[in-house]
Motif scaffolding. Sequence first.
Motif, PDB file in Angstrom:
ATOM      1  N   ALA A  54       0.783  -1.262  -0.045  1.00 18.34           N
ATOM      2  CA  ALA A  54      -0.062   0.080   0.063  1.00 18.34           C
ATOM      3  C   ALA A  54       0.743   1.082   0.023  1.00 18.34           C
ATOM      4  O   ALA A  54       0.462   2.292  -0.514  1.00 18.34           O
ATOM      5  CB  ALA A  54      -0.983   0.006   1.268  1.00 18.34           C
ATOM      6  N   ALA A  55       1.909   1.322   0.559  1.00 20.52           N
ATOM      7  CA  ALA A  55       2.682   2.336   0.939  1.00 20.52           C
ATOM      8  C   ALA A  55       3.576   2.483  -0.438  1.00 20.52           C
ATOM      9  O   ALA A  55       3.796   3.764  -0.968  1.00 20.52           O
ATOM     10  CB  ALA A  55       4.085   2.018   1.850  1.00 20.52           C
ATOM     11  N   GLU A  56       3.955   1.499  -1.334  1.00 20.39           N
ATOM     12  CA  GLU A  56       4.654   1.700  -2.786  1.00 20.39           C
ATOM     13  C   GLU A  56       3.294   2.181  -3.535  1.00 20.39           C
ATOM     14  O   GLU A  56       3.659   2.899  -4.437  1.00 20.39           O
ATOM     15  CB  GLU A  56       4.996   0.350  -2.969  1.00 20.39           C
ATOM     16  N   ARG A  57       1.885   1.866  -3.475  1.00 18.63           N
ATOM     17  CA  ARG A  57       1.032   2.353  -4.170  1.00 18.63           C
ATOM     18  C   ARG A  57       0.823   3.690  -4.003  1.00 18.63           C
ATOM     19  O   ARG A  57       0.655   4.544  -4.745  1.00 18.63           O
ATOM     20  CB  ARG A  57      -0.357   1.561  -4.115  1.00 18.63           C
ATOM     21  N   THR A  58       0.819   4.130  -2.911  1.00 23.86           N
ATOM     22  CA  THR A  58       0.951   5.664  -2.490  1.00 23.86           C
ATOM     23  C   THR A  58       1.862   6.361  -3.186  1.00 23.86           C
ATOM     24  O   THR A  58       1.559   7.560  -3.745  1.00 23.86           O
ATOM     25  CB  THR A  58       0.810   5.773  -0.753  1.00 23.86           C
ATOM     26  N   LYS A  59       2.965   5.830  -3.323  1.00 27.56           N
ATOM     27  CA  LYS A  59       4.118   6.768  -4.006  1.00 27.56           C
ATOM     28  C   LYS A  59       3.897   6.723  -5.328  1.00 27.56           C
ATOM     29  O   LYS A  59       4.122   7.780  -6.146  1.00 27.56           O
ATOM     30  CB  LYS A  59       5.607   5.942  -3.716  1.00 27.56           C
ATOM     31  N   ALA A  60       3.459   5.395  -6.041  1.00 31.06           N
ATOM     32  CA  ALA A  60       3.390   5.509  -7.539  1.00 31.06           C
ATOM     33  C   ALA A  60       2.047   6.534  -7.617  1.00 31.06           C
ATOM     34  O   ALA A  60       2.083   7.150  -8.942  1.00 31.06           O
ATOM     35  CB  ALA A  60       2.685   4.085  -7.912  1.00 31.06           C
ATOM     36  N   PRO A 127      -1.627   6.409 -20.940  1.00 30.64           N
ATOM     37  CA  PRO A 127      -1.247   4.761 -21.001  1.00 30.64           C
ATOM     38  C   PRO A 127      -0.688   4.507 -19.452  1.00 30.64           C
ATOM     39  O   PRO A 127      -0.911   3.538 -18.974  1.00 30.64           O
ATOM     40  CB  PRO A 127      -0.239   4.568 -22.001  1.00 30.64           C
ATOM     41  N   ARG A 128       0.148   5.621 -18.990  1.00 32.73           N
ATOM     42  CA  ARG A 128       0.931   5.278 -17.709  1.00 32.73           C
ATOM     43  C   ARG A 128      -0.080   5.256 -16.408  1.00 32.73           C
ATOM     44  O   ARG A 128      -0.214   4.702 -15.499  1.00 32.73           O
ATOM     45  CB  ARG A 128       1.857   6.509 -17.454  1.00 32.73           C
ATOM     46  N   VAL A 129      -1.296   6.322 -16.712  1.00 29.72           N
ATOM     47  CA  VAL A 129      -2.191   6.195 -15.575  1.00 29.72           C
ATOM     48  C   VAL A 129      -2.964   5.186 -15.683  1.00 29.72           C
ATOM     49  O   VAL A 129      -3.370   4.565 -14.711  1.00 29.72           O
ATOM     50  CB  VAL A 129      -2.919   7.616 -15.866  1.00 29.72           C
ATOM     51  N   LYS A 130      -3.534   4.566 -17.016  1.00 34.20           N
ATOM     52  CA  LYS A 130      -4.140   3.288 -17.272  1.00 34.20           C
ATOM     53  C   LYS A 130      -3.421   2.157 -16.467  1.00 34.20           C
ATOM     54  O   LYS A 130      -4.210   1.474 -16.082  1.00 34.20           O
ATOM     55  CB  LYS A 130      -4.387   3.189 -18.630  1.00 34.20           C
ATOM     56  N   ALA A 131      -2.154   2.183 -16.812  1.00 31.93           N
ATOM     57  CA  ALA A 131      -1.572   1.114 -16.436  1.00 31.93           C
ATOM     58  C   ALA A 131      -1.451   0.971 -14.624  1.00 31.93           C
ATOM     59  O   ALA A 131      -1.673   0.020 -13.840  1.00 31.93           O
ATOM     60  CB  ALA A 131      -0.002   0.988 -16.646  1.00 31.93           C
ATOM     61  N   LEU A 132      -1.377   2.181 -14.243  1.00 38.88           N
ATOM     62  CA  LEU A 132      -1.251   2.396 -12.673  1.00 38.88           C
ATOM     63  C   LEU A 132      -2.793   1.831 -12.252  1.00 38.88           C
ATOM     64  O   LEU A 132      -2.841   1.240 -11.206  1.00 38.88           O
ATOM     65  CB  LEU A 132      -1.169   3.848 -12.286  1.00 38.88           C
ATOM     66  N   ALA A 133      -3.632   2.248 -12.750  1.00 43.99           N
ATOM     67  CA  ALA A 133      -5.229   2.010 -12.346  1.00 43.99           C
ATOM     68  C   ALA A 133      -5.292   0.473 -12.259  1.00 43.99           C
ATOM     69  O   ALA A 133      -5.917  -0.185 -11.621  1.00 43.99           O
ATOM     70  CB  ALA A 133      -6.145   2.746 -13.121  1.00 43.99           C
ATOM     71  N   GLU A 134      -4.954  -0.230 -13.542  1.00 44.08           N
ATOM     72  CA  GLU A 134      -5.082  -1.465 -13.487  1.00 44.08           C
ATOM     73  C   GLU A 134      -4.246  -2.188 -12.517  1.00 44.08           C
ATOM     74  O   GLU A 134      -4.538  -3.207 -11.920  1.00 44.08           O
ATOM     75  CB  GLU A 134      -4.395  -1.992 -15.066  1.00 44.08           C
ATOM     76  N   ARG A 135      -2.946  -1.774 -12.081  1.00 44.41           N
ATOM     77  CA  ARG A 135      -2.350  -2.100 -11.026  1.00 44.41           C
ATOM     78  C   ARG A 135      -3.085  -2.228  -9.751  1.00 44.41           C
ATOM     79  O   ARG A 135      -3.221  -3.133  -8.808  1.00 44.41           O
ATOM     80  CB  ARG A 135      -0.843  -1.599 -10.649  1.00 44.41           C
ATOM     81  N   LEU A 136      -3.796  -1.084  -9.626  1.00 45.70           N
ATOM     82  CA  LEU A 136      -4.533  -0.674  -8.280  1.00 45.70           C
ATOM     83  C   LEU A 136      -5.860  -1.810  -8.388  1.00 45.70           C
ATOM     84  O   LEU A 136      -6.080  -2.485  -7.426  1.00 45.70           O
ATOM     85  CB  LEU A 136      -5.036   0.484  -8.222  1.00 45.70           C
ATOM     86  N   ILE A 137      -6.521  -1.830  -9.453  1.00 48.86           N
ATOM     87  CA  ILE A 137      -7.621  -2.741  -9.572  1.00 48.86           C
ATOM     88  C   ILE A 137      -7.184  -4.180  -9.072  1.00 48.86           C
ATOM     89  O   ILE A 137      -8.071  -4.914  -8.444  1.00 48.86           O
ATOM     90  CB  ILE A 137      -8.028  -2.925 -11.079  1.00 48.86           C
ATOM     91  N   THR A 138      -6.159  -4.694  -9.686  1.00 47.19           N
ATOM     92  CA  THR A 138      -5.447  -6.212  -9.121  1.00 47.19           C
ATOM     93  C   THR A 138      -5.292  -6.166  -7.587  1.00 47.19           C
ATOM     94  O   THR A 138      -5.952  -7.264  -7.123  1.00 47.19           O
ATOM     95  CB  THR A 138      -4.225  -6.415 -10.158  1.00 47.19           C
ATOM     96  N   ALA A 139      -4.706  -5.119  -7.229  1.00 41.75           N
ATOM     97  CA  ALA A 139      -4.429  -5.343  -5.933  1.00 41.75           C
ATOM     98  C   ALA A 139      -5.697  -5.364  -4.927  1.00 41.75           C
ATOM     99  O   ALA A 139      -5.918  -6.242  -3.953  1.00 41.75           O
ATOM    100  CB  ALA A 139      -3.571  -4.157  -5.447  1.00 41.75           C
ATOM    101  N   HIS A 140      -6.627  -4.498  -5.266  1.00 42.34           N
ATOM    102  CA  HIS A 140      -7.865  -4.241  -4.490  1.00 42.34           C
ATOM    103  C   HIS A 140      -8.949  -5.155  -4.625  1.00 42.34           C
ATOM    104  O   HIS A 140      -9.539  -5.869  -3.946  1.00 42.34           O
ATOM    105  CB  HIS A 140      -8.446  -2.806  -4.644  1.00 42.34           C
ATOM    106  N   SER A 141      -8.831  -5.996  -5.827  1.00 38.29           N
ATOM    107  CA  SER A 141      -9.578  -7.045  -6.192  1.00 38.29           C
ATOM    108  C   SER A 141      -9.338  -8.324  -5.232  1.00 38.29           C
ATOM    109  O   SER A 141     -10.130  -8.916  -4.643  1.00 38.29           O
ATOM    110  CB  SER A 141      -9.503  -7.579  -7.560  1.00 38.29           C
TER     111      SER A 141
END
Length: 329
Positions: A54-60, A127-141
């Motif tokens: 979560a800390a890493e995601r905050t940084k990203a 695309p970078r924001v989209k990739a970040l969003a996909e990363r978040l979706i995977t983690a929270h799912s």
Amino acid sequence: MTDTLLKADTAKIVNQLRALVLLTRTEEQVARIRVGQARTEAVRRELTQNADHAAERTKAITEQLRVLGGVPDVVTPAVGRLAAFLKATLEQGEPLEEALLQDLSLEHQLLDRATYVKVLAEKAELPRVKALAERLITAHSATVEWLTVVLAEEALGGPAALQPTPFQRVAGGAVRVANAPVRFAANAVNEVLDTAQQRREEAGQKLGEVAGKATSFTDAVRETLTVGRSAALRRAERIARREGNTEAADAAKAAREELGDISAAELPIKGFDSLSTQDAIKAVKQLRTAHEVNVVIRYEETHKNRTAVVNATQTRLAALAKEAVGVDS
């Protein structure tokens, strides 16, 4: 896409990323608080990793905010920690399941916002924001699924991955008191345990009234019998069966099972005490119901407390919980 529309979409993304930073900070702090409630070392490690991720995601998320021209919010980290602290403080006055449901609500909000950001990013061609969003979706799912299974374990009556704090145990008991006539049930149990012959008729009547309130009966027994509880419960069960109060007797037995006060002969696995650790683990994997698993968990924790066997029973309970909520193993 016109510049006006692009700016509008970027502004929406920036607002959502700011919200995600705040919520992710809260998520991190909640995970760190939950580490202290972990039932096993494996769960403790998993929660610690979740907090670090979560800390890493905050940084990203913060990095993307800077790229998009969003002003870094220096207040957000403190607000996130404060929100988590307040959440942890307030939830001490409620049962564990309510605290977990709030955790689940937080994760759903994170998941929904990340999904919204993904769509916005696709439209804005970022695309970078989209990739970040996909990363978040995977983690929270994944976290939503984990919390859903933990809640299912609790609903099945077993020891979930997280255990309640002393305050939450009291809160859980208070809720049950509010929802059922526990004091009346406690009085009925006490009468059964006291001069059975003299009070046979009265005890029989009251135990009959308790029938169908097994949970209430169990909680009352736990509250009133602290010394010699096993002998007292066995006596209550024996008297109730002799007087034909089958449901009350079953409730007393359920209380013994929950406390781990049962004999090896009462376990759903024959010869359990004589099995090696590996054979016990194999046998546990064959259990079919949450009740059977719970009985074995309580017995093992109370008697031998072999880490590998306890872990195997909890894994089996988690598998049954996943089946109950329709989650693929």
